[in-house]
Design a protein around this motif. Structure first.
Motif, PDB file in Angstrom:
ATOM      1  N   GLY A  97       0.804  -1.215   0.000  1.00 17.17           N
ATOM      2  CA  GLY A  97       0.000   0.000   0.000  1.00 17.17           C
ATOM      3  C   GLY A  97       0.836   1.263   0.000  1.00 17.17           C
ATOM      4  N   ILE A  98       0.164   2.399  -0.091  1.00 17.98           N
ATOM      5  CA  ILE A  98       0.843   3.682  -0.232  1.00 17.98           C
ATOM      6  C   ILE A  98       1.547   4.115   1.051  1.00 17.98           C
ATOM      7  N   LEU A  99       0.967   3.858   2.216  1.00 18.38           N
ATOM      8  CA  LEU A  99       1.569   4.348   3.456  1.00 18.38           C
ATOM      9  C   LEU A  99       2.902   3.654   3.757  1.00 18.38           C
ATOM     10  N   PRO A 100       2.983   2.312   3.714  1.00 12.03           N
ATOM     11  CA  PRO A 100       4.297   1.677   3.892  1.00 12.03           C
ATOM     12  C   PRO A 100       5.299   2.075   2.808  1.00 12.03           C
ATOM     13  N   THR A 101       4.806   2.290   1.575  1.00 10.32           N
ATOM     14  CA  THR A 101       5.708   2.663   0.487  1.00 10.32           C
ATOM     15  C   THR A 101       6.285   4.055   0.711  1.00 10.32           C
ATOM     16  N   LEU A 102       5.467   4.985   1.189  1.00 13.23           N
ATOM     17  CA  LEU A 102       5.986   6.320   1.497  1.00 13.23           C
ATOM     18  C   LEU A 102       6.979   6.258   2.657  1.00 13.23           C
ATOM     19  N   GLY A 103       6.703   5.398   3.634  1.00 11.23           N
ATOM     20  CA  GLY A 103       7.650   5.221   4.730  1.00 11.23           C
ATOM     21  C   GLY A 103       8.988   4.715   4.230  1.00 11.23           C
ATOM     22  N   TRP A 104       8.947   3.747   3.305  1.00 13.99           N
ATOM     23  CA  TRP A 104      10.180   3.233   2.700  1.00 13.99           C
ATOM     24  C   TRP A 104      10.902   4.328   1.921  1.00 13.99           C
ATOM     25  N   LEU A 105      10.150   5.125   1.146  1.00 12.97           N
ATOM     26  CA  LEU A 105      10.750   6.194   0.350  1.00 12.97           C
ATOM     27  C   LEU A 105      11.470   7.200   1.246  1.00 12.97           C
ATOM     28  N   VAL A 106      10.835   7.568   2.347  1.00 13.12           N
ATOM     29  CA  VAL A 106      11.441   8.509   3.289  1.00 13.12           C
ATOM     30  C   VAL A 106      12.745   7.941   3.846  1.00 13.12           C
ATOM     31  N   ARG A 107      12.734   6.669   4.236  1.00  9.66           N
ATOM     32  CA  ARG A 107      13.957   6.058   4.778  1.00  9.66           C
ATOM     33  C   ARG A 107      15.069   6.026   3.737  1.00  9.66           C
ATOM     34  N   GLU A 108      14.715   5.773   2.473  1.00 12.84           N
ATOM     35  CA  GLU A 108      15.721   5.754   1.415  1.00 12.84           C
ATOM     36  C   GLU A 108      16.375   7.126   1.258  1.00 12.84           C
ATOM     37  N   PHE A 109      15.576   8.192   1.299  1.00 11.43           N
ATOM     38  CA  PHE A 109      16.142   9.531   1.158  1.00 11.43           C
ATOM     39  C   PHE A 109      16.953   9.921   2.387  1.00 11.43           C
ATOM     40  N   GLU A 110      16.548   9.474   3.560  1.00 10.16           N
ATOM     41  CA  GLU A 110      17.324   9.777   4.759  1.00 10.16           C
ATOM     42  C   GLU A 110      18.662   9.045   4.754  1.00 10.16           C
ATOM     43  N   ARG A 111      18.716   7.901   4.068  1.00 11.60           N
ATOM     44  CA  ARG A 111      19.949   7.112   4.031  1.00 11.60           C
ATOM     45  C   ARG A 111      20.887   7.523   2.904  1.00 11.60           C
ATOM     46  N   CYS A 112      20.487   8.497   2.086  1.00  9.54           N
ATOM     47  CA  CYS A 112      21.279   8.813   0.893  1.00  9.54           C
ATOM     48  C   CYS A 112      22.510   9.653   1.198  1.00  9.54           C
ATOM     49  N   GLY A 113      22.701  10.053   2.459  1.00  5.93           N
ATOM     50  CA  GLY A 113      23.915  10.771   2.829  1.00  5.93           C
ATOM     51  C   GLY A 113      23.798  12.279   2.805  1.00  5.93           C
ATOM     52  N   SER A 114      22.601  12.812   2.566  1.00 10.73           N
ATOM     53  CA  SER A 114      22.434  14.265   2.501  1.00 10.73           C
ATOM     54  C   SER A 114      22.296  14.901   3.876  1.00 10.73           C
ATOM     55  N   GLY A 115      22.023  14.094   4.901  1.00 15.89           N
ATOM     56  CA  GLY A 115      21.789  14.630   6.237  1.00 15.89           C
ATOM     57  C   GLY A 115      20.367  15.103   6.459  1.00 15.89           C
ATOM     58  N   LEU A 116      19.512  14.960   5.469  1.00 21.15           N
ATOM     59  CA  LEU A 116      18.124  15.407   5.584  1.00 21.15           C
ATOM     60  C   LEU A 116      17.351  14.500   6.535  1.00 21.15           C
ATOM     61  N   ARG A 117      16.608  15.122   7.448  1.00 21.95           N
ATOM     62  CA  ARG A 117      15.712  14.396   8.346  1.00 21.95           C
ATOM     63  C   ARG A 117      14.275  14.704   7.927  1.00 21.95           C
ATOM     64  N   ILE A 118      13.460  13.667   7.813  1.00 19.37           N
ATOM     65  CA  ILE A 118      12.108  13.834   7.280  1.00 19.37           C
ATOM     66  C   ILE A 118      11.092  13.328   8.298  1.00 19.37           C
ATOM     67  N   ARG A 119      10.179  14.197   8.685  1.00 26.18           N
ATOM     68  CA  ARG A 119       9.108  13.823   9.607  1.00 26.18           C
ATOM     69  C   ARG A 119       7.865  13.463   8.794  1.00 26.18           C
ATOM     70  N   THR A 120       7.181  12.403   9.182  1.00 23.54           N
ATOM     71  CA  THR A 120       5.976  11.984   8.467  1.00 23.54           C
ATOM     72  C   THR A 120       4.757  12.055   9.381  1.00 23.54           C
ATOM     73  N   ASP A 121       3.625  12.337   8.775  1.00 26.40           N
ATOM     74  CA  ASP A 121       2.350  12.366   9.492  1.00 26.40           C
ATOM     75  C   ASP A 121       1.277  11.845   8.540  1.00 26.40           C
ATOM     76  N   PHE A 122       0.870  10.608   8.745  1.00 29.62           N
ATOM     77  CA  PHE A 122      -0.140   9.996   7.886  1.00 29.62           C
ATOM     78  C   PHE A 122      -1.443   9.864   8.668  1.00 29.62           C
ATOM     79  N   ALA A 123      -2.276  10.890   8.585  1.00 29.87           N
ATOM     80  CA  ALA A 123      -3.562  10.889   9.289  1.00 29.87           C
ATOM     81  C   ALA A 123      -4.654  10.407   8.343  1.00 29.87           C
ATOM     82  N   VAL A 124      -4.451   9.216   7.810  1.00 31.23           N
ATOM     83  CA  VAL A 124      -5.381   8.651   6.843  1.00 31.23           C
ATOM     84  C   VAL A 124      -5.174   7.141   6.840  1.00 31.23           C
ATOM     85  N   THR A 125      -6.209   6.402   6.549  1.00 31.87           N
ATOM     86  CA  THR A 125      -6.073   4.953   6.451  1.00 31.87           C
ATOM     87  C   THR A 125      -5.748   4.560   5.014  1.00 31.87           C
ATOM     88  N   GLU A 126      -5.182   3.393   4.855  1.00 36.30           N
ATOM     89  CA  GLU A 126      -4.855   2.894   3.521  1.00 36.30           C
ATOM     90  C   GLU A 126      -6.098   2.816   2.646  1.00 36.30           C
TER      91      GLU A 126
END
Length: 230
Positions: A97-126
């Motif tokens: 689903g979209i919510l786990p996929t967005l969580g994975w996408l955020v982790r990938e960008f946080e691991r890319c070495g840029s130092g970016l920290r990303i906060r997520t707020d998913f106030a919606v159901t799948e």
């Protein structure tokens, strides 16, 4: 506040901009496949040719080494192909689903070495996210985060997906350098060329981009529940 501009995609350029962006994406994929897989396939062909020669010459002493190298190149080719397929449409989007996929996408960008920290707020159901919008939401988030990492010089970002009585809303914020002036209408965060507005409108949504020098950028996309169309 004069330096802040609001980008309303209902007043954006013609829809052929989306077609142009799609064609550019196809060209990028073709170039990626050519540059990444082409050399590997050439190496595999050469190694297999060498293996055939060794078999014909009944010289098996180096055969295992040659086949081992070919196997390594095949593994690399699979990795490159998997990366390209994930960029097209992650399998987990359909599987989880979209919510786990967005969580994975955020982790990938946080691991890319840029130092970016990303906060997520998913106030919606799948189940509340229409299936035909999931790939659009993923693409918008993917492009926005990519632009932030490449251009915005941001240390923090936030991604939220919320549902109200009237709309499904996606917001991406960053604390980066922002866009310099109104000449960047039609562009993404920090001037990165963007198809986000066209993706929003073509799926029945409305996009506002708010930015200014030193003020970061906010992308806000809303799809009216009554107007969401497959």
């Amino acid at each position: 506040m004069d330096d802040i501009f609001h980008f309303d995609t209902l007043l954006a350029g013609p829809p052929d901009q989306l077609l142009k962006a799609q064609e550019q994406e196809r060209q990028r994929i073709a170039a990626d496949l050519h540059d990444a897989l082409g050399p590997l396939l050439t190496l595999i062909r050469l190694e297999l040719g060498r293996a055939s020669e060794l078999v014909r010459e009944d010289d098996l002493s180096d055969l295992a080494v040659v086949i081992g190298r070919a196997h390594g190149h095949v593994a690399q080719a699979f990795d490159e192909l998997r990366r390209t397929v994930v960029n097209l449409r992650p399998a987990m989007l359909d599987d989880l689903g979209i919510l786990p996929t967005l969580g994975w996408l955020v982790r990938e960008f946080e691991r890319c070495g840029s130092g970016l920290r990303i906060r997520t707020d998913f106030a919606v159901t799948e189940q509340a996210v229409p299936s035909h919008l999931k790939i659009t939401i993923f693409r918008i988030c993917q492009e926005a985060l990519n632009n932030i990492v490449r251009h915005a010089q941001a240390s923090h970002a936030a991604l939220s997906l919320t549902l109200t009585d009237e709309s499904l809303c996606l917001a991406i914020d960053d604390d980066g350098c922002g866009m310099p002036d109104n000449s960047h209408r039609g562009r993404g965060p920090a001037g990165g060329t963007s198809s986000i507005p066209q993706r929003a409108t073509s799926s029945g949504g409305r996009c506002d981009i708010t930015s200014g020098p030193g003020l970061g950028t906010r992308i806000h996309v809303c799809w009216p529940l009554a107007g969401i169309r497959p």
